[in-house]
Design a protein around this motif. Structure first.
Motif, PDB file in Angstrom:
ATOM      1  N   TYR A 157       0.730  -1.259  -0.091  1.00 31.13           N
ATOM      2  CA  TYR A 157      -0.001  -0.092  -0.018  1.00 31.13           C
ATOM      3  C   TYR A 157       0.964   1.256  -0.103  1.00 31.13           C
ATOM      4  O   TYR A 157       0.599   2.002  -0.544  1.00 31.13           O
ATOM      5  N   ASP A 158       1.877   1.234   0.910  1.00 31.87           N
ATOM      6  CA  ASP A 158       2.864   2.477   0.990  1.00 31.87           C
ATOM      7  C   ASP A 158       3.551   2.670  -0.285  1.00 31.87           C
ATOM      8  O   ASP A 158       3.718   3.705  -0.763  1.00 31.87           O
ATOM      9  N   ALA A 159       4.125   1.507  -0.798  1.00 29.21           N
ATOM     10  CA  ALA A 159       4.807   1.577  -2.249  1.00 29.21           C
ATOM     11  C   ALA A 159       4.053   2.052  -3.286  1.00 29.21           C
ATOM     12  O   ALA A 159       4.521   2.577  -4.243  1.00 29.21           O
ATOM     13  N   LEU A 160       2.640   1.701  -3.571  1.00 33.36           N
ATOM     14  CA  LEU A 160       1.736   2.127  -4.415  1.00 33.36           C
ATOM     15  C   LEU A 160       1.744   3.640  -4.265  1.00 33.36           C
ATOM     16  O   LEU A 160       1.646   4.219  -5.388  1.00 33.36           O
ATOM     17  N   TRP A 161       1.631   3.927  -2.991  1.00 35.43           N
ATOM     18  CA  TRP A 161       1.255   5.594  -3.313  1.00 35.43           C
ATOM     19  C   TRP A 161       2.636   6.229  -3.436  1.00 35.43           C
ATOM     20  O   TRP A 161       2.579   7.311  -4.171  1.00 35.43           O
ATOM     21  N   MET A 162       3.902   5.798  -2.914  1.00 35.55           N
ATOM     22  CA  MET A 162       5.097   6.306  -3.431  1.00 35.55           C
ATOM     23  C   MET A 162       5.289   6.369  -5.009  1.00 35.55           C
ATOM     24  O   MET A 162       5.836   6.904  -5.598  1.00 35.55           O
ATOM     25  N   THR A 163       4.671   5.198  -5.740  1.00 28.04           N
ATOM     26  CA  THR A 163       4.777   5.242  -7.079  1.00 28.04           C
ATOM     27  C   THR A 163       3.680   5.785  -7.931  1.00 28.04           C
ATOM     28  O   THR A 163       3.519   5.617  -9.083  1.00 28.04           O
ATOM     29  N   GLY A 164       2.645   6.545  -7.358  1.00 28.68           N
ATOM     30  CA  GLY A 164       1.692   7.358  -7.781  1.00 28.68           C
ATOM     31  C   GLY A 164       0.378   6.981  -7.897  1.00 28.68           C
ATOM     32  O   GLY A 164      -0.403   7.404  -8.958  1.00 28.68           O
ATOM     33  N   HIS A 165       0.269   5.808  -7.198  1.00 29.55           N
ATOM     34  CA  HIS A 165      -1.139   5.060  -7.273  1.00 29.55           C
ATOM     35  C   HIS A 165      -1.999   5.339  -5.894  1.00 29.55           C
ATOM     36  O   HIS A 165      -3.051   4.458  -5.840  1.00 29.55           O
ATOM     37  N   GLY A 166      -1.804   6.390  -5.356  1.00 31.05           N
ATOM     38  CA  GLY A 166      -2.706   6.745  -3.919  1.00 31.05           C
ATOM     39  C   GLY A 166      -3.379   7.925  -4.474  1.00 31.05           C
ATOM     40  O   GLY A 166      -3.026   8.839  -5.476  1.00 31.05           O
ATOM     41  N   TYR A 167      -4.399   8.234  -3.815  1.00 26.80           N
ATOM     42  CA  TYR A 167      -5.263   9.380  -3.965  1.00 26.80           C
ATOM     43  C   TYR A 167      -6.243   9.705  -2.989  1.00 26.80           C
ATOM     44  O   TYR A 167      -6.464   8.997  -1.900  1.00 26.80           O
ATOM     45  N   HIS A 168      -6.832  10.915  -2.854  1.00 24.24           N
ATOM     46  CA  HIS A 168      -7.792  11.119  -1.889  1.00 24.24           C
ATOM     47  C   HIS A 168      -9.138  11.153  -2.477  1.00 24.24           C
ATOM     48  O   HIS A 168      -9.311  11.669  -3.709  1.00 24.24           O
ATOM     49  N   GLU A 169     -10.247  10.830  -1.658  1.00 24.02           N
ATOM     50  CA  GLU A 169     -11.482  10.800  -2.216  1.00 24.02           C
ATOM     51  C   GLU A 169     -12.345  11.568  -1.035  1.00 24.02           C
ATOM     52  O   GLU A 169     -12.375  11.159   0.044  1.00 24.02           O
ATOM     53  N   LEU A 170     -13.227  12.544  -1.305  1.00 20.99           N
ATOM     54  CA  LEU A 170     -14.202  13.194  -0.651  1.00 20.99           C
ATOM     55  C   LEU A 170     -15.329  12.316  -0.090  1.00 20.99           C
ATOM     56  O   LEU A 170     -15.788  11.400  -0.949  1.00 20.99           O
ATOM     57  N   SER A 171     -15.508  12.143   1.287  1.00 22.11           N
ATOM     58  CA  SER A 171     -16.626  11.213   1.809  1.00 22.11           C
ATOM     59  C   SER A 171     -18.046  11.949   1.497  1.00 22.11           C
ATOM     60  O   SER A 171     -17.983  13.317   1.239  1.00 22.11           O
TER      61      SER A 171
END
Length: 252
Positions: free
Chosen positions: A180-194
């Motif tokens: 999960y952390d590595a995917l964020w580091m490689t540009g595959h994380g994001y934020h979504e509004l609840s």
């Protein structure tokens, strides 16, 4: 992986469906009704290698689901924690743990990033954690995928699931968090509004981080699809690296 490698996990059986019901609403739109386990049985199973896992996933009955942890019992009756009957146990962390030895790392893709493309997802995973690409894997469709609607003449794409065989099941939560952390580091994380009056920015990623729990149910059976809708493809799509050794947590 050799054919003698055993992978243990839990198979749940219920009188009621443990998969989605997909139907056509009166207005012509496609409706989905999720399942939940109230009471049933939990049985420890073991399969031979990644091909054995693929066979089991592709042949689950609508009243069956799986979890990738096990109880200390080979079989047990399951009930709600607050309303247990004599002899029953709850499907909770108190009663489920990771098996000793090989296990299944379940990857549930959120459907927002090339969810229909196995090559694209494998590339993203390998970019974040290269060791994953050489590990034994089973790729399946989510229960809402490949639903054909004759009114539109199209089939739904849905999402994908990947099951990676890990040499030490107890390391699955750690591997999941590292991925999960590595995917964020490689540009595959994001934020979504609840949703709601006071929306908040929720952290999201290519994979669902909530699934790495030994008691967590995977509703992997094919859905119950009501006419005129139909499902046009099987659950299992691809088996990868079936003769490889399980992912070694020490090498990550």
């Amino acid at each position: 992986m050799t054919q003698t490698t055993n992978i243990q996990f839990t198979l749940f059986n219920s009188r009621d469906p443990l998969t989605k019901r997909i139907f056509q609403r009166d207005d012509g739109s496609v409706g989905k009704e999720s399942a939940a386990l109230a009471r049933g049985t939990a049985q420890r199973v073991d399969v031979q290698g990644v091909k054995g896992l693929a066979h089991l996933l592709d042949n689950l009955a609508p009243t069956q689901a799986v979890a990738y942890g096990v109880t200390e019992r080979l079989s047990a009756s399951i009930g709600p924690r607050k309303y247990l009957r004599p002899g029953e146990i709850s499907r909770s962390r108190d009663n489920f743990t990771w098996p000793v030895g090989p296990g299944v790392l379940f990857l549930d893709f959120d459907g927002k990033h090339d969810a229909g493309s196995i090559p694209a997802l494998r590339e993203a995973l390998a970019g974040a954690m290269p060791e994953l690409d050489d590990a034994p894997q089973v790729w399946t469709r989510s229960s809402s995928a490949a639903i054909f609607d004759p009114a539109t003449g199209k089939a739904s794409h849905g999402g994908l699931h990947c099951y990676v065989i890990v040499g030490d099941a107890g390391a699955i939560p750690t591997i999941g968090r590292q991925l999960y952390d590595a995917l964020w580091m490689t540009g595959h994380g994001y934020h979504e509004l609840s949703q709601g009056e006071n929306p908040a920015a929720l952290e999201r990623c290519l994979v669902d981080a909530s699934v790495w729990q030994p008691e967590r149910l995977d509703y992997a059976a094919a859905p119950i699809v009501e006419a005129p809708l139909s499902r046009t493809a099987p659950t299992v799509i691809e088996v990868v690296n079936d003769d490889a050794e399980p992912l070694n947590p020490a090498r990550i």
